[in-house]
Enzyme design. Structure first.
Site, PDB file in Angstrom:
ATOM      1  N   GLY A   1     -95.051 -31.122 -31.653  1.00 24.06           N
ATOM      2  CA  GLY A   1     -93.629 -29.799 -31.785  1.00 24.06           C
ATOM      3  C   GLY A   1     -93.265 -29.298 -30.793  1.00 24.06           C
ATOM      4  CE1 TYR A   2     -88.138 -26.773 -32.417  1.00 26.00           C
ATOM      5  CE2 TYR A   2     -90.181 -26.109 -33.099  1.00 26.00           C
ATOM      6  CZ  TYR A   2     -89.308 -26.237 -32.918  1.00 26.00           C
ATOM      7  OH  TYR A   2     -88.182 -26.407 -34.320  1.00 26.00           O
TER       8      TYR A   2
ATOM      9  CE  LYS B   1    -100.409 -26.212 -27.918  1.00 27.92           C
ATOM     10  NZ  LYS B   1    -100.431 -26.964 -28.874  1.00 27.92           N
TER      11      LYS B   1
ATOM     12  CG  ASP C   1     -97.159 -20.878 -41.505  1.00 24.63           C
ATOM     13  OD1 ASP C   1     -97.371 -22.216 -41.790  1.00 24.63           O
ATOM     14  OD2 ASP C   1     -96.121 -20.074 -41.094  1.00 24.63           O
TER      15      ASP C   1
END
Length: 219
Positions: free
Chosen positions: A162-163, A197, A74
């Site tokens: 996402g961000y 990444k 998570d």
């Protein structure tokens, strides 16, 4: 050994398999990775109030349903000036789950007046391994990984999700942005290749930290 990954995202299996191959070497071939989605298992309701609680909740659910060791994670974005928000609500910050553009727009609006040097943040991931025992007891291991950085003012980059387009990690590869308006500046997560990444990501760090516990299962 069958190892169930508590996800319906088959791409996550690819990432975990790569990490296990790096950490376990030839022993990685002894593990059969299977997604919860491929087994048609339901997604449990995430009622935890921390990343650790939600990761454990998902891994426990899969381990109990299958009787096999299970992995779950998570993750989310923590912005210091926002008191660690959006945190576990990252994926649904603007209301609808997974609406990346709306989530980014709302977050940028909320910190619009914050100076650049105060926009520090981090992506955090909790990865959990839950192993059912012969006596019915569950053996649990949880690891945390962070990716430190800052939130910029305008999205850049086409990769990730996402961000990622509004987050610049502190750890950078040996190249810079090719965006004409930001040429030579540090890359956002969304400007990095998946390989770049993954080498520094919060999820990669947390999952790599689980490798010794997985290795112990093979002994």
């Amino acid at each position: 050994m069958k190892l169930i990954v508590a996800t319906h995202n088959e791409g996550k299996l690819v990432e975990i398999r790569r990490i296990l191959e790096e950490g376990l070497g030839e022993d990685a071939a002894k593990i059969e990775l299977v997604s919860a989605g491929s087994m048609h298992l339901p997604d449990p309701v995430e009622t935890g109030v921390t990343f650790q609680e939600n990761a454990l909740l998902k891994a426990r659910d899969v381990a109990k349903r299958t009787g096999c060791p299970a992995i779950a994670d998570d993750s989310g974005l923590i912005v210091d000036v926002m008191g660690n928000a959006p945190g576990i609500l990252s994926a649904r910050w603007a209301g609808a789950h997974g609406h990346d553009l709306a989530n980014n727009a709302l977050l940028l609006a909320q910190i619009e007046d914050i100076p650049d040097d105060k926009r520090t943040a981090r992506f955090r991931c909790a990865a959990a391994l839950v192993v059912p025992g012969a006596d019915g007891e569950l053996k649990e291991t949880v690891e945390i990984g962070d990716m430190e950085g800052v939130v910029i003012r305008k999205a850049r980059g086409e990769h990730g999700f996402g961000y990622d387009p509004i987050f610049v990690p502190n750890d950078q590869p040996g190249r810079t942005s090719e965006d004409p308006d930001h040429f030579g500046e540090p890359l956002t997560s969304a400007e990095m290749t998946p390989k770049e990444k993954n080498a520094i990501s919060h999820r990669g760090k947390a999952l790599r930290a689980l490798v010794p516990a997985i290795d112990a299962l093979l002994k």
